[in-house]
Design a protein around this motif. Structure first.
Motif, short mmCIF file in Angstrom:
data_model
loop_
_atom_site.label_atom_id
_atom_site.label_comp_id
_atom_site.label_asym_id
_atom_site.label_seq_id
_atom_site.Cartn_x
_atom_site.Cartn_y
_atom_site.Cartn_z
N VAL A 166 2.22 4.90 -5.68
CA VAL A 166 1.71 4.93 -4.24
C VAL A 166 1.08 3.43 -4.09
CG1 VAL A 166 -0.60 5.61 -5.17
CG2 VAL A 166 -0.06 5.86 -2.68
N ASN A 167 0.47 2.73 -5.19
CA ASN A 167 0.05 1.36 -4.65
C ASN A 167 1.15 0.24 -4.58
OD1 ASN A 167 -2.91 1.69 -4.58
ND2 ASN A 167 -2.98 2.09 -6.70
N THR A 168 2.07 0.35 -5.23
CA THR A 168 3.34 -0.42 -5.17
C THR A 168 3.88 -0.30 -3.62
OG1 THR A 168 3.87 -0.50 -7.44
CG2 THR A 168 5.69 -1.30 -5.93
N TYR A 169 3.74 0.91 -3.27
CA TYR A 169 4.52 1.41 -1.96
C TYR A 169 3.63 0.63 -1.00
CZ TYR A 169 5.98 4.43 1.90
OH TYR A 169 6.26 4.90 3.09
N ARG A 170 2.11 1.05 -1.00
CA ARG A 170 1.64 0.68 -0.05
C ARG A 170 1.50 -1.17 0.01
NH1 ARG A 170 -4.00 3.31 -0.34
NH2 ARG A 170 -3.77 2.95 -2.34
N ARG A 171 1.44 -1.79 -1.19
CA ARG A 171 1.49 -3.15 -0.92
C ARG A 171 2.93 -3.69 -0.09
NH1 ARG A 171 -1.01 -7.02 -5.54
NH2 ARG A 171 -3.15 -5.83 -5.25
N LEU A 172 4.04 -2.96 -0.40
CA LEU A 172 5.17 -3.40 0.21
C LEU A 172 5.06 -3.04 1.78
CD1 LEU A 172 7.82 -2.24 -2.58
CD2 LEU A 172 7.32 -4.74 -1.89
N LEU A 173 4.41 -1.83 2.06
CA LEU A 173 4.27 -1.60 3.44
C LEU A 173 3.32 -2.75 4.07
CD1 LEU A 173 3.48 2.23 3.77
CD2 LEU A 173 5.50 0.89 4.79
N GLU A 174 2.39 -3.28 3.44
CA GLU A 174 1.66 -4.30 4.11
C GLU A 174 2.26 -5.40 4.28
OE1 GLU A 174 -1.50 -4.44 1.10
OE2 GLU A 174 -2.52 -2.55 1.87
N ASN A 175 3.45 -5.60 3.47
CA ASN A 175 4.07 -7.03 3.59
C ASN A 175 5.07 -7.02 4.65
OD1 ASN A 175 2.26 -8.05 1.60
ND2 ASN A 175 3.86 -7.88 0.10
N THR A 176 5.46 -5.91 5.26
CA THR A 176 6.36 -5.54 6.34
C THR A 176 5.77 -5.31 7.59
OG1 THR A 176 6.57 -3.48 5.82
CG2 THR A 176 8.01 -4.94 4.66
N PRO A 177 6.31 -5.52 8.92
CA PRO A 177 5.75 -5.62 10.17
C PRO A 177 5.68 -3.89 10.42
CG PRO A 177 7.56 -7.06 10.16
CD PRO A 177 7.38 -6.60 8.86
N ASP A 178 4.86 -3.71 11.28
CA ASP A 178 4.68 -2.13 11.54
C ASP A 178 6.12 -1.57 12.06
OD1 ASP A 178 2.30 -2.13 11.11
OD2 ASP A 178 1.50 -2.82 13.02
N GLY A 179 6.11 -0.52 11.99
CA GLY A 179 7.30 0.30 12.42
C GLY A 179 7.87 1.21 11.34
N LEU A 180 8.61 2.27 11.91
CA LEU A 180 9.02 3.30 10.98
C LEU A 180 10.14 2.86 10.08
CD1 LEU A 180 8.55 6.90 12.82
CD2 LEU A 180 7.33 5.83 11.07
N THR A 228 2.12 -7.69 -18.57
CA THR A 228 1.31 -6.84 -17.72
C THR A 228 2.23 -5.66 -17.48
OG1 THR A 228 0.30 -9.04 -17.23
CG2 THR A 228 -0.13 -6.86 -15.79
N LEU A 229 2.32 -4.71 -18.40
CA LEU A 229 3.35 -3.65 -18.12
C LEU A 229 2.73 -2.25 -17.89
CD1 LEU A 229 5.51 -4.67 -21.02
CD2 LEU A 229 5.76 -5.41 -18.50
N GLY A 230 3.41 -1.55 -17.21
CA GLY A 230 2.85 -0.08 -16.99
C GLY A 230 1.68 -0.14 -16.51
N GLY A 231 0.88 0.46 -17.29
CA GLY A 231 -0.77 0.78 -16.89
C GLY A 231 -1.36 -0.59 -16.47
N GLY A 232 -1.13 -1.60 -17.06
CA GLY A 232 -1.47 -3.03 -16.91
C GLY A 232 -1.31 -3.54 -15.46
N THR A 233 0.00 -2.88 -15.09
CA THR A 233 0.27 -3.35 -13.59
C THR A 233 -0.56 -2.52 -12.64
OG1 THR A 233 2.52 -4.27 -13.99
CG2 THR A 233 2.09 -3.28 -11.94
N GLU A 234 -0.71 -1.04 -13.10
CA GLU A 234 -1.44 -0.28 -12.56
C GLU A 234 -2.87 -0.79 -12.01
OE1 GLU A 234 0.51 4.09 -12.55
OE2 GLU A 234 0.16 3.26 -14.80
N ILE A 235 -3.59 -1.10 -13.20
CA ILE A 235 -4.88 -1.64 -12.97
C ILE A 235 -5.01 -2.77 -12.15
CG2 ILE A 235 -6.69 -3.00 -14.41
CD1 ILE A 235 -6.26 -0.83 -16.57
N SER A 236 -4.03 -3.71 -12.17
CA SER A 236 -4.06 -4.85 -11.33
C SER A 236 -3.84 -4.54 -9.70
CB SER A 236 -2.81 -5.81 -11.53
OG SER A 236 -2.90 -6.24 -13.11
N LEU A 237 -2.79 -3.60 -9.67
CA LEU A 237 -2.54 -3.40 -8.12
C LEU A 237 -3.73 -2.79 -7.09
CD1 LEU A 237 0.80 -1.41 -8.63
CD2 LEU A 237 0.64 -3.97 -7.77
N PRO A 238 -4.66 -2.33 -7.42
CA PRO A 238 -5.59 -1.71 -6.51
C PRO A 238 -6.78 -2.70 -6.37
CG PRO A 238 -6.10 -0.60 -8.67
CD PRO A 238 -4.75 -1.63 -8.76
N ALA A 239 -6.77 -3.78 -6.98
CA ALA A 239 -7.72 -4.98 -7.07
C ALA A 239 -8.03 -5.49 -5.71
CB ALA A 239 -7.80 -6.03 -8.29
#
Length: 805
Positions: free
Chosen positions: A634-648, A595-606
């Motif tokens: 952006v979707n990888t970054y957003r997912r990793l942000l969601e997995n961490t507590p708030d704060g800069l 599930t490489l490249g575009g395959g991962t990109e299709i999975s991330l926003p689901a």
């Protein structure tokens, strides 16, 4: 099954298996423990108490009475799981589910076990003694099994109580347990039917296994047929004067078999292991031609005597010297340059479409290829037919055992159908082979194939086609297409009704590579689903979910300098990805395999991911001189942000991990590792059984719909900006100045850092999602215009591996 298990006996068995004890911590025992851990089952692994101290233990002042020494064997074997390749554990963190102990101090803990698995030395007397020892410690509802490659299950349980016997059976895992799908269940005449049924369902659904019910005969199903086929191949090789390399060049993928073919497979399995398995059958068969076939050839005995056991000893039928692979010359017992058959029939077969056409072309070839492959197939097919009712209840069990245990695309009877039963039987008789009476009777009745078009198989006892019970969780999309039809379709994908108002989108392009057709189908499918369905599953039945974008198409556009066209394609892909994320109905993506490249990109926003255990997920675009262009950054970054507590401070961590994932093209080695990389979230789910993946994804859609699914809101994303960009670039600049990466690698990393950082804005700025997609697309287009990137793309297409320029 009744013929195997006898009269039903009512027993009370455990309803769930939450804790298992494995007795024997060698390669197989530890491998089973690892796979139970993959399934989330706590395991205690026991082994014997050492009789001698190691040098290290002596140095530490330990004695044979110290607890650390007494459980050392199991503890050391547990630690070895972390070093094995391929990895038995789907995640190193799962090691915590495996406890260790020994067979003297920890027998009381057997009372906690729902399932006790014996995996000790292959000696009947030792196994019998072990079962006598442990029986007093077992719960009345605990299941007990022996993992043996061929010792009689009936003989093992002699002298045990009725209660023990009702809950005892053989459970033959194939090695390595994580990767080989086959599990043979071998009941005795006293095993309760409900125990067999429970273990079958449990193994399929919890352990992800393909289960066949085998009869208690020497080596059961898989090893009986597989060992015979390998010995016949060696015999035919010697008769025809073929070399080891020549045999392997035509007994692999051309036949629908693994690329390791014959002798490389023996090296991987271990020549000593194979000799043991062959000897087991030989010792148990009555005198005659069949027994003689299982006599281990002198060459194999010599290899074992000399310690040339295959891959584990560094040499066997093959030996690697530097980068060169040498083959063993059986006449001189020296290693020589590897050879391969080069007959015209090989090239002709490779050019033919489909596995069946390739198979027929080489088996019936009028040259040295056919001269080798025809007798091997004739003998193996006839042997399978002769044993059918001795080793299994039906031909389907034999076919499934060979496919799941040995990696054959077609089992013996499917192979026979592919070659043509009438044609092969006529040729067999012409060549003097004896054909089993039931096969002759089948043909005489006008039935000319072992399977019909509906997938039902021939039963010699009733002389009709019959079916077998299929787990309702097994969904084949080809069957969905036949029964429910197609809602939408183009050259790249099709949308179908999966039932219960859920639709499924299946990619149909070569290797499921993403092109404009798939992008259009994603958008059209979501539009239709939002009107008429409760949700959508994106899945397929292929070996891999998706290997990425159509690289050849993109390279062609770049070489023609069609920048407007490329900009439109990347923008189209981004908008398709956005449509998945913001659909009003839940969309569940079901990745498995590559599930490489575009395959991962299709999975991330689901809305959710339902991943197969063996999901190898990652953004690998840097390997061809690019960065992800379909929202992967952006979707990888957003997912990793969601997995961490708030704060800069956490936006720095999320940006750094996103950069590392993409810049280093990190690919998970399992769905659990995909979760550790941040591609799969804790709310996403993992399916152990690949065949149940589409069903599980559908259930997840229904659950999301039932609980009132709402699409995520459009929100701005905080980024690290120019300051964070400088930090991201720092390590790569040091690598460049140190000579570890090229100037073009540095350029790619700089573009990637710019995108992940959100461009030249201030640290902590919240930017619009479309803004990040725009700078991602701009970076992608600038890189694909580079000559060195185009050279990398060309090299990947031609050579199948990255170019460093």
């Amino acid at each position: 099954m009744a013929s195997q298990i006898g009269q039903p006996t009512t027993v009370h068995t455990t309803k769930h298996i939450q804790f298992a004890v494995i007795i024997g911590s060698g390669v197989m025992g530890a491998g089973i423990a690892a796979h139970l851990a993959n399934a989330g089952i706590r395991t205690l692994m026991l082994d014997i108490v050492p009789k001698e101290l190691t040098a290290q233990e002596t140095k530490q002042g330990l004695t044979l009475e110290d607890a650390a020494v007494r459980s050392r064997i199991a503890r050391d074997n547990r630690q070895k799981l972390l070093k094995q390749n391929p990895a038995p554990l789907a995640s190193k963190q799962l090691l915590d589910l495996i406890e260790v102990g020994n067979l003297e101090d920890d027998l009381e803990r057997l009372k906690e076990a729902d399932w006790v698995i014996e995996v000790i030395v292959e000696r009947l007397d030792v196994k019998q003694q072990l079962f006598a020892t442990i029986e007093p410690f077992l719960r009345e509802d605990a299941i007990v099994s022996s993992n043996t490659s061929g010792i009689s299950i009936e003989a093992m349980r002699q002298g045990r109580s009725d209660s023990f016997n009702a809950r005892f059976l053989g459970t033959h895992f194939f090695n390595p347990p994580r990767y080989l799908k086959l599990l043979e269940l071998i009941p005795t005449t006293d095993t309760a039917p409900e125990v067999v049924q429970f273990m079958k369902q449990f193994a399929e659904e919890r352990l992800g296994k393909g289960v066949v019910i085998a009869k208690d005969t020497p080596n059961f199903i898989g090893n009986r047929i597989g060992t015979y086929g390998l010995l016949v191949t060696l015999d035919e090789m010697k008769k025809g004067g073929y070399s080891i390399g020549e045999v392997d060049s035509v007994t692999g993928p051309l036949l629908g078999r693994p690329s390791s073919a014959t002798f490389r497979t023996l090296d991987v399995v271990g020549i000593d292991t194979f000799v043991h398995v062959a000897n087991n059958v030989y010792d148990l068969l009555p005198d005659g031609a069949e027994k003689d076939t299982f006599a281990v050839p002198a060459e194999m005995k010599r290899l074992v005597d000399e310690g040339a056991l295959g891959a584990k000893s560094g040499q066997g039928f093959y030996k690697k010297v530097g980068k060169q692979i040498l083959e063993l010359d059986l006449a001189t017992f020296e290693y020589v340059e590897k050879k391969a058959l080069t007959e015209p029939s090989i090239g002709q077969a490779k050019a033919l479409p489909g596995a069946k056409n390739k198979l027929k072309a080489v088996v019936f070839a009028k040259d040295r290829v056919g001269a080798l492959l025809w007798p091997i197939h004739a003998k193996t097919l006839l042997y399978s037919a002769q044993l059918t009712h001795e080793i299994a209840d039906d031909i389907k069990a034999i076919d499934e055992a060979m496919k799941w245990g040995f990696g054959w695309k077609m089992g013996p009877f499917e192979t026979w159908d592919a070659l043509g039963v009438e044609k092969t039987v006529a040729k067999m008789k012409q060549d003097g082979y004896d054909v089993p009476a039931w096969v002759d009777e089948m043909l005489a009745s006008g039935t000319t194939s072992f399977y019909n078009e509906d997938g039902r198989f021939y039963d010699a006892k009733t002389q009709t086609y019959v079916g077998s019970a299929v787990n309702p969780k097994e969904i084949r999309l080809r069957d969905v297409r036949k029964s429910n039809g197609v809602l939408l379709e183009n050259n790249g994908a099709r949308l179908m009704d999966l039932g219960d108002d859920v639709a499924v989108l299946e990619f149909t392009s070569k290797s499921n590579a993403i092109g404009v057709d798939i992008m259009q189908m994603i958008e059209q499918s979501i539009d239709l689903v939002e009107k008429n369905h409760r949700g959508l599953v994106i899945a397929n039945d292929g070996k891999n979910f998706c290997v990425g974008a159509n690289l050849a198409m993109m390279l062609m556009e770049a070489e023609d300098e069609n920048w407007f066209e490329l900009d439109w394609i990347i923008n189209k892909f981004q908008q398709s990805i956005q449509k998945i994320r913001y659909a009003s109905r839940p969309i569940v993506v079901a990745p498995q395999g590559m599930t490489l490249g575009g395959g991962t990109e299709i999975s991330l926003p689901a809305a959710r991911i339902q991943a197969g255990l063996e999901t190898y997920m990652g953004l690998v675009e840097v390997g061809v001189g690019l960065i992800p262009g379909g929202g992967g950054n952006v979707n990888t970054y957003r997912r990793l942000l969601e997995n961490t507590p708030d704060g800069l401070v956490n936006i720095e961590k999320a940006a750094q991990k996103t950069f590392e994932n993409v810049a280093m093209a990190k690919v998970s080695k399992s769905a659990f590792e995909a979760r550790e990389l941040g591609y799969v979230r804790t709310v996403d789910q993992i399916s152990m059984n690949r065949d149940h993946l589409t069903f599980d994804a559908k259930q997840l859609v229904l659950e999301l719909d039932r609980t009132g699914y709402t699409a995520p809101a459009h929100t701005k994303i905080p980024v690290v900006g120019r300051a964070g960009k400088a930090t991201l670039e720092l390590a790569t600049r040091e690598m460049f100045y140190g000579g570890y990466i090229s100037e073009h690698d540095l350029k790619i990393a700089s573009k990637l850092a710019h995108v992940i950082a959100g461009g030249n804005v201030s640290f902590g700025t919240a930017v619009d999602e479309q803004y990040m997609l725009d700078i991602e697309r701009e970076a992608f287009l600038s890189l694909i215009g580079e000559l060195k990137t185009q050279q990398r793309m060309q090299h990947m297409l031609v050579k199948g591996k990255p170019l460093r320029n």
